[in-house]
Design an enzyme around this catalytic site. Sequence first.
Site, mmCIF file in Angstrom:
data_model
loop_
_atom_site.group_PDB
_atom_site.id
_atom_site.type_symbol
_atom_site.label_atom_id
_atom_site.label_comp_id
_atom_site.label_asym_id
_atom_site.label_seq_id
_atom_site.Cartn_x
_atom_site.Cartn_y
_atom_site.Cartn_z
ATOM 1 N N ASP A 41 36.437 43.534 48.521
ATOM 2 C CA ASP A 41 37.657 42.629 48.923
ATOM 3 C C ASP A 41 38.241 42.526 50.333
ATOM 4 O O ASP A 41 39.525 42.517 50.498
ATOM 5 C CB ASP A 41 38.757 42.322 47.787
ATOM 6 C CG ASP A 41 38.299 41.601 46.629
ATOM 7 O OD1 ASP A 41 36.910 41.020 46.786
ATOM 8 O OD2 ASP A 41 38.950 41.337 45.550
ATOM 9 N N HIS B 111 42.303 41.596 51.581
ATOM 10 C CA HIS B 111 42.268 40.186 51.665
ATOM 11 C C HIS B 111 42.378 39.382 52.817
ATOM 12 O O HIS B 111 43.576 38.562 52.942
ATOM 13 C CB HIS B 111 43.146 39.686 50.340
ATOM 14 C CG HIS B 111 42.603 40.049 48.797
ATOM 15 N ND1 HIS B 111 41.905 39.192 48.306
ATOM 16 C CD2 HIS B 111 42.950 41.116 48.398
ATOM 17 C CE1 HIS B 111 41.693 39.570 47.108
ATOM 18 N NE2 HIS B 111 42.375 40.964 47.226
ATOM 19 N N HIS C 172 35.406 38.990 45.741
ATOM 20 C CA HIS C 172 35.810 37.857 46.652
ATOM 21 C C HIS C 172 34.984 37.635 47.737
ATOM 22 O O HIS C 172 34.718 36.454 48.290
ATOM 23 C CB HIS C 172 37.393 37.626 47.184
ATOM 24 C CG HIS C 172 38.344 37.623 46.272
ATOM 25 N ND1 HIS C 172 39.192 36.423 46.403
ATOM 26 C CD2 HIS C 172 38.862 38.222 45.259
ATOM 27 C CE1 HIS C 172 39.967 36.457 45.364
ATOM 28 N NE2 HIS C 172 39.936 37.643 44.822
ATOM 29 N N HIS D 6 34.614 48.412 42.056
ATOM 30 C CA HIS D 6 35.304 47.200 42.274
ATOM 31 C C HIS D 6 35.126 46.242 40.845
ATOM 32 O O HIS D 6 34.377 45.437 40.932
ATOM 33 C CB HIS D 6 35.072 46.477 43.472
ATOM 34 C CG HIS D 6 36.109 45.327 43.823
ATOM 35 N ND1 HIS D 6 36.939 45.518 44.677
ATOM 36 C CD2 HIS D 6 36.066 44.243 43.281
ATOM 37 C CE1 HIS D 6 37.871 44.466 44.870
ATOM 38 N NE2 HIS D 6 37.248 43.496 43.888
ATOM 39 N N HIS E 5 39.912 46.384 43.101
ATOM 40 C CA HIS E 5 40.063 45.179 42.278
ATOM 41 C C HIS E 5 41.540 44.953 41.656
ATOM 42 O O HIS E 5 41.933 43.954 41.643
ATOM 43 C CB HIS E 5 39.070 44.850 41.167
ATOM 44 C CG HIS E 5 39.270 43.630 40.483
ATOM 45 N ND1 HIS E 5 39.001 42.290 41.252
ATOM 46 C CD2 HIS E 5 39.112 43.058 39.329
ATOM 47 C CE1 HIS E 5 39.056 41.406 40.450
ATOM 48 N NE2 HIS E 5 39.271 41.917 39.225
ATOM 49 N N ASP F 5 41.188 46.066 48.725
ATOM 50 C CA ASP F 5 41.843 44.527 48.625
ATOM 51 C C ASP F 5 42.908 44.141 49.421
ATOM 52 O O ASP F 5 43.922 43.926 49.178
ATOM 53 C CB ASP F 5 42.481 44.614 47.019
ATOM 54 C CG ASP F 5 41.586 44.850 45.999
ATOM 55 O OD1 ASP F 5 40.897 43.851 45.669
ATOM 56 O OD2 ASP F 5 41.452 45.957 45.684
#
Length: 701
Positions: free
Chosen positions: A60, A22, A129, A217, A245, A20
């Site tokens: 992600d 991002h 995502h 995830h 996640h 994650d």
Amino acid sequence: MSAVGLQDDEDTFKILIATDIHLGYLEKDPVRGNDTFVTFNEILEHAQKNEVDFVLLGGDLFHENKPSRKTIHTCLESLRKYCMGDRPVHFEVLSDQAVNFQFSKFPWVNYQDENLNISLPIFSIHGNHDDPTGVDALCALDILSCAGLLNHFGRSTSVEKIDISPILLRKGRTKIALYGLGAIPDERLYRMFVNKQVTMLRPKEDEDSWFNLFVIHQNRSKHGATNYIPEQFLDDFINLVVWGHEHECKITPAQNEQQHFYVTQPGSSVVTSLSPGEAVKKHVGLLRVKGKKMKMQRIALETVRTFYMEDVVLADHPELFNPDNPKVTQAIQAFCMEKVEMMLDNAERERLGNPRQPEKPLIRLRVDYTGGFEPFIIHRFSQKYMDRVANPKDIIHFFRHREQKEKNDNDLNFGKLFSRPASEGVTLRVEDLVKQYFQTAEKKVQLSLLTERGMGEAVQEFVDKEEKDAIEELVKFQLEKTQRFLKERHIDAEEVKIDEEVRKFRESRRENTEEEDEEVREAMTRARAHRSKDVVLDSASSDEELMDTGMKASGDSDDDIPTTLSRGRGRGRARGARGQNSTARGSSRRGRGNTSQGSSTSSRTYKSVPDKNLSVMDETFRSLKPETSQSASKFFSEDIIDDELDLEESHISLSSKANQRSVSMSFFGKRGSQSQTSRGVDFESDEDDPFKNTAASRRKK
């Protein structure tokens, strides 16, 4: 399982674990825009400094499903800087890589590619995502994989059965079976686990000698009856589960008492929500594996922006606040300012020992004003901290617990959802709100054809993945199916009987969740194919208009037409003027000559249809409520138009859209056979121009 003192030798795997990241979160924010990129570079620095064998990412990597050019470019810069080099890779892959990377056109690990010089391999699954979408089911990780900078694994497209085949790695005498499963809707995966439709394949030889590492995830904490994956669903032969996640950092492996495997939850490397879970110190993990023993070393991230959070309940301070006091609001504001100053002092002391930490911290003060208190104006309060806090507009969050009233079946109580603070783990999802709305709405606005679940998923696709035709295609698909059902039953043309049969048919679909999921997937497939054809038609229409303008400007002489076309839009004009030989070359090289002709024909049909705005309500209910459909057309046309497409898209007629979908579905059916072209990136040749026949016909005229 764990080992205290594993030594780095030729038998020890060293793996850097993170999830994650991002990339691209708040990239346009002037203060926080580069936070994700800076932290990603730090993670790769730790991997390079510790000379790990490979980096394992749990999904992600990107925050957006369609990352911006800046995000893609910055990510490629970092990967090229830290992952390429002359340092040798000391482990080997024993499994069939054509199975592990079957969706790639280059089905092998990147460090074994003779054209690349990879010193730090990265293995990653996709998250919710950055999951694959669109007609070709591609995601941002596929771009990195095609560039040879990342190994994307754990992808599954089947909705009936999932077979997870491991990547078998060996370093000296240590062998690792690396399992991966990219993000799948939790309800669907939950049901597949219950129905025994998920299988984890094991090596035939010496299956007990492998260290089994599984990357997943999904929701780990329970957000609903089936909106999570219980740890008990996973096989007990697994040694370690890397759970993505969930953003709260719980990187120290915790043992599951029933299945006896360990679970590590690295959490996110950037604060994406102002909740208590994000306030925990961010870490990545350095995993050492030797034989069947492992050791997890926590590595604190120094470039993560500091986040402090505190809760205040005004009712707990009766000696300070009296609701009947006319100056109680000023007292509350002064009290909140004192709390914010204390958090700023703590953040400043922490930053003194870490110069790499961003200067402005994130501050969150949640104030429960239940008990007759009134909130003060947040905007004025925020102005005082514009130069000291990274999130001045979000410093204060007022909430209160509403008193329970008598239940009314016709009222939807959104207060239960919105009144609770984020610390209680409330996750608002679009499909949940849609489902609850229709379940509690009045009878006159209840769904008669669709189910709440199907409509909720269609709206979720529209919101999250920008599938602007998702709702429309679902309505039309279900309308066609219901009409076929009524024709097969030979129902009398009485409104009461028809309504009763439709109601029974709808209830039968609600009970058969697998059939309902199949309907939604079919509708989403049609929507994606529809969108792809819309892009082609808009481009073709734009080219025709430019060509018409060029012809009028050049006069009536045919000799001037080639010159005018060559001045249009560059390559499109030059290819269009090649004539029939280009079509033959395109057919021989890519087998797409017929597709180009079809595109040209569709574009001419598009131009001959009069302008008319159509929407979901127009096409479905125009025979019933023509006046309502016109107003709905104006409403939906404003909301559904994609900025990336031309505005002419809203003028496509119903007949034209039907033709487009038939062409799109035939093309999508070929992709389902897992042909070699569909597994990789389909590079367009110069001869594959869908507009060349249009240009040739103009020259003949």
